[in-house]
Design an enzyme around this catalytic site. Structure first.
Site, PDB file in Angstrom:
ATOM      1  N   GLU A 232      31.716 -59.785 -37.996  1.00  8.61           N
ATOM      2  CA  GLU A 232      32.178 -61.030 -37.386  1.00  8.61           C
ATOM      3  C   GLU A 232      31.144 -62.090 -37.736  1.00  8.61           C
ATOM      4  OE1 GLU A 232      32.733 -60.997 -33.122  1.00  8.61           O
ATOM      5  OE2 GLU A 232      33.251 -63.133 -33.142  1.00  8.61           O
TER       6      GLU A 232
ATOM      7  N   ARG B 215      26.139 -46.169 -33.134  1.00 10.45           N
ATOM      8  CA  ARG B 215      25.346 -47.341 -33.381  1.00 10.45           C
ATOM      9  C   ARG B 215      23.903 -46.930 -33.595  1.00 10.45           C
ATOM     10  NH1 ARG B 215      26.143 -52.849 -32.137  1.00 10.45           N
ATOM     11  NH2 ARG B 215      28.348 -52.848 -32.072  1.00 10.45           N
TER      12      ARG B 215
ATOM     13  N   LYS C 278      23.701 -59.369 -32.186  1.00 10.18           N
ATOM     14  CA  LYS C 278      23.676 -60.766 -32.632  1.00 10.18           C
ATOM     15  C   LYS C 278      23.563 -61.724 -31.448  1.00 10.18           C
ATOM     16  CE  LYS C 278      27.246 -59.790 -35.127  1.00 10.18           C
ATOM     17  NZ  LYS C 278      28.477 -59.870 -35.911  1.00 10.18           N
TER      18      LYS C 278
HETATM   19  P1  ATP Z   1      26.573 -57.209 -32.603  1.00 10.37           P
HETATM   20  O1  ATP Z   1      26.512 -56.679 -31.205  1.00 10.37           O
HETATM   21  O2  ATP Z   1      25.256 -57.295 -33.236  1.00 10.37           O
HETATM   22  O3  ATP Z   1      27.352 -58.483 -32.692  1.00 10.37           O
HETATM   23  P2  ATP Z   1      28.912 -56.039 -33.689  1.00 10.37           P
HETATM   24  O4  ATP Z   1      29.315 -54.614 -33.815  1.00 10.37           O
HETATM   25  O5  ATP Z   1      29.689 -56.880 -32.761  1.00 10.37           O
HETATM   26  O6  ATP Z   1      27.363 -56.090 -33.408  1.00 10.37           O
HETATM   27  P3  ATP Z   1      30.028 -56.806 -36.194  1.00 10.37           P
HETATM   28  O7  ATP Z   1      29.797 -58.043 -36.958  1.00 10.37           O
HETATM   29  O8  ATP Z   1      31.362 -56.595 -35.596  1.00 10.37           O
HETATM   30  O9  ATP Z   1      28.893 -56.718 -35.094  1.00 10.37           O
HETATM   31  O10 ATP Z   1      29.613 -55.541 -37.077  1.00 10.37           O
HETATM   32  C1  ATP Z   1      30.140 -55.245 -38.355  1.00 10.37           C
HETATM   33  C2  ATP Z   1      30.114 -53.760 -38.532  1.00 10.37           C
HETATM   34  O11 ATP Z   1      28.784 -53.273 -38.388  1.00 10.37           O
HETATM   35  C3  ATP Z   1      30.956 -53.064 -37.498  1.00 10.37           C
HETATM   36  O12 ATP Z   1      31.679 -52.038 -38.108  1.00 10.37           O
HETATM   37  C4  ATP Z   1      29.950 -52.525 -36.523  1.00 10.37           C
HETATM   38  O13 ATP Z   1      30.444 -51.398 -35.874  1.00 10.37           O
HETATM   39  C5  ATP Z   1      28.748 -52.237 -37.435  1.00 10.37           C
HETATM   40  N1  ATP Z   1      27.506 -52.300 -36.655  1.00 10.37           N
HETATM   41  C6  ATP Z   1      27.067 -53.321 -35.902  1.00 10.37           C
HETATM   42  N2  ATP Z   1      25.922 -53.015 -35.287  1.00 10.37           N
HETATM   43  C7  ATP Z   1      25.601 -51.757 -35.676  1.00 10.37           C
HETATM   44  C8  ATP Z   1      24.520 -50.859 -35.380  1.00 10.37           C
HETATM   45  N3  ATP Z   1      23.546 -51.209 -34.553  1.00 10.37           N
HETATM   46  N4  ATP Z   1      24.521 -49.652 -35.971  1.00 10.37           N
HETATM   47  C9  ATP Z   1      25.520 -49.293 -36.806  1.00 10.37           C
HETATM   48  N5  ATP Z   1      26.548 -50.081 -37.127  1.00 10.37           N
HETATM   49  C10 ATP Z   1      26.604 -51.302 -36.570  1.00 10.37           C
HETATM   50 MG    MG Z   2      29.501 -58.622 -31.554  1.00  9.11          MG
HETATM   51 MG    MG Z   3      32.591 -56.528 -34.000  1.00  5.39          MG
END
Ligand code: ATP
Ligand code: MG
Ligand code: MG
Length: 554
Positions: free
Chosen positions: A33, A260, A270
């Protein structure tokens, strides 16, 4: 043999290849995202998805999950692309969920026509109240049985902009007593009068994640949609939505989950990283203390070290915290192979070689990298006045102190053996100068008997008249606690380390005068350093990437 090295996702893929899929069906995606910069947790997901692409020779899309105009920006899209490329991966197609807004709208309309979606005109609070609890069923909305015509009219009105935010939502009509709360008539669309960074004001209704993600996977014909564990309960809904759409002739995507990855002494979210930026705790998303890809890059990390880290920790089925020292181990290991050695003094103490002629200078040969013969040699200037580190001298010390003490000898790296004869102190008793003599026959590499003489300590040093100054930024952990966001009674912000940045003036050998941002070095005995983005020829700035050894006291 081969089987053992497969991770559980690869096992799933291998099983699918034995059953319904052929190799050409495989397709993956990385779906960020664009609401922030990528962090070290994302690196795991990137290495997993792009790694599978390489392993199975399958395309991997970069899909921006850009359905929330309130938090998303073009700046983030550009930063994400730059970081993935820098990590060494390339995507097949650059996709945007926002490109599917019309298709999603058409499909939603089809669901309404089939009686599988309805417009709810309650407030979000009312809807939340009716959801029930996992152990008691929810209540049906009074709007649940609106006619198809009425629903179509209202949904069109939502799209046209006839309504305010919160007036209506579109919900899937599934099961208000499902044990899975996400199946209790989830919201598919909400009204948002906000411009989107790509579709501008074309839309004032935006689809929610659950309604977008699986459908985007289906449009792109992604075979394995790999996401993190918090989406496990969403899988049922992912499948329900696909059940309504999938045609037999097209591939049906599968959502599969992995854990994760969290890193100790920092936060990988983020939203939380944005808080650090907005509160001025750091200078920006790419502050070298940040666990973002751009922060690590600026700090001096190499793409190889991050990939090796991600490959070493692999993927898991349970969430866990990986110690940041493992990440540091990987950058140290890589920089040891590639970083040229140089000498710099960060905490200077003046040494005068009393038997070395005033005004004389000589250039000594120094090996650039003992780990890499092809790195060659350079010359470093030697003269009567030198700097060594303050910590490397004591007036008196026991036999275990192998550095310089009065009456004792050390070797100056690439140079001569010197002996401390006397020292001068200021009015507070601090040593401000050490007078030494040198052994003229002891020059390193000269082949003389004296040059081969073993003394216990070897010190790095710089020649004062030749030294160049630089600002050197020394970093400590950004948080004082191993799991800053893992406390019930405290906020992660309560654990910010107030002393995570120390700026000092360093004195560097003159070979460093033409360095450019990004150049990496080992400052001998001190650690690995790189040239910061702020550096200019007039004002050099270095970051300490990592110390030579894991010296941090836990
Ligand atoms: P954040 O909480 O940092 O916003 P998010 O999962 O909402 O994390 P996304 O931009 O949706 O962020 O993440 C893109 C991809 O990376 C998704 O498939 C997510 O599951 C994966 N991802 C994000 N954070 C992690 C992590 N700490 N370890 C492994 N994969 C991750
Ligand atoms: Mg997020
Ligand atoms: Mg996400």
């Amino acid at each position: 043999e081969e089987e053992k090295s497969l991770n559980f996702i690869e096992h799933i893929i291998e099983d699918d290849l034995k059953a319904e899929y052929v190799k050409d069906d495989l397709r993956f995606r990385f779906p960020p995202e664009p609401n922030g910069y990528l962090h070290i947790g994302h690196a795991s997901s990137i290495c997993l998805n792009f790694g599978l692409g390489l392993k199975y020779d399958a395309p991997v899309n970069l899909r921006f999950d850009d359905t929330n105009p309130a938090k998303e920006e073009k700046e983030y899209v550009d930063a994400i692309k730059k970081d993935i490329k820098w990590l060494g991966f390339s995507w097949d197609t650059e996709c945007y969920a926002s490109d599917y807004f019309q298709q999603l709208y058409d499909w939603a309309t089809a669901l309404i026509k089939e009686g599988k979606a309805y417009v709810d005109s309650q407030s979000s609070e009312e809807i939340a109240e009716q959801k029930g609890t996992p152990t008691e069923p929810g209540k049906e909305s009074p709007y649940r049985n609106r006619s198809v015509e009425e629903n179509l009219g209202l949904f069109e009105g939502m799209k046209r902009g006839d309504f305010d935010e919160g007036e209506h939502v579109l919900r899937a009509k599934i099961d208000m007593s499902s044990p899975n709360m996400l199946m209790r008539d989830p919201v598919m669309y909400r009204v948002l009068h906000k411009a989107h960074h790509r579709t501008n004001t074309d839309w004032c209704i935006y689809p929610l994640y659950d309604w977008t993600h699986g459908e985007s996977d289906y449009i792109e014909q992604v075979s394995h949609s790999l996401c993190t564990l918090e989406f496990l309960p969403h899988r049922e809904l992912y499948d329900w939505f696909l059940d309504q759409l999938v045609s037999k002739s097209r591939l049906r995507p599968k959502q599969r989950e992995f854990a994760r990855r969290n890193l100790s002494h920092t936060v990988v979210s983020k939203r939380k990283l944005l808080q650090l930026v907005e509160n001025g705790i750091v200078s920006g998303w790419d502050d070298p203390r940040m666990p973002t890809i751009s922060g690590l890059r600026r700090r001096g990390y190499t793409p190889e070290s991050i990939r090796n880290f991600a490959d070493t920790i692999g993927i898991a089925k349970r969430d866990n915290v990986v110690d940041v020292s493992l990440l540091e181990f990987h950058v140290r290991e890589h920089l040891n192979k590639i970083a040229p050695r140089v000498m710099a003094v960060l905490n200077p103490l003046k040494v005068v070689i009393t038997n070395y002629d005033e005004g004389r200078e000589e250039w000594l040969e120094a090996e650039n990298n003992p780990e890499d013969e092809s790195a060659g040699i350079r010359e470093v200037p030697f003269s009567r006045e030198l700097y060594i580190e303050q910590e490397d001298f004591r007036e008196q010390a026991n036999r275990k102190f192998f550095r310089l003490k009065l009456g004792g000898e050390v070797r100056l790296k690439n140079g001569y053996i010197i002996k401390a004869e006397s020292c001068t102190k200021d009015e507070n008793g601090n040593v401000i100068e050490v007078q030494c003599t040198y052994d003229p026959k002891s020059k390193s590499g000269s082949g003389t008997e004296e040059s081969l003489r073993k003394v216990k300590g070897t010190l790095h040093w710089v020649s004062i008249p030749h030294a160049i100054e630089a600002e050197v930024r020394l970093y400590d952990r950004l948080f004082t606690d191993a799991t800053p966001d893992g406390h019930k009674d405290k906020e992660f912000m309560d654990f910010v380390n107030p002393n995570s940045l120390d700026k000092v003036t360093g004195y560097l050998e003159p070979s460093l005068k033409d360095v450019k941002p990004g150049d990496r070095f080992q400052f001998q005995r001190l650690g690995y350093f790189n040239v910061d983005l702020d550096s200019t020829p007039e004002h050099l700035v270095f970051n300490r990437t990592v110390t030579l050894r894991d010296t941090w006291a836990k």
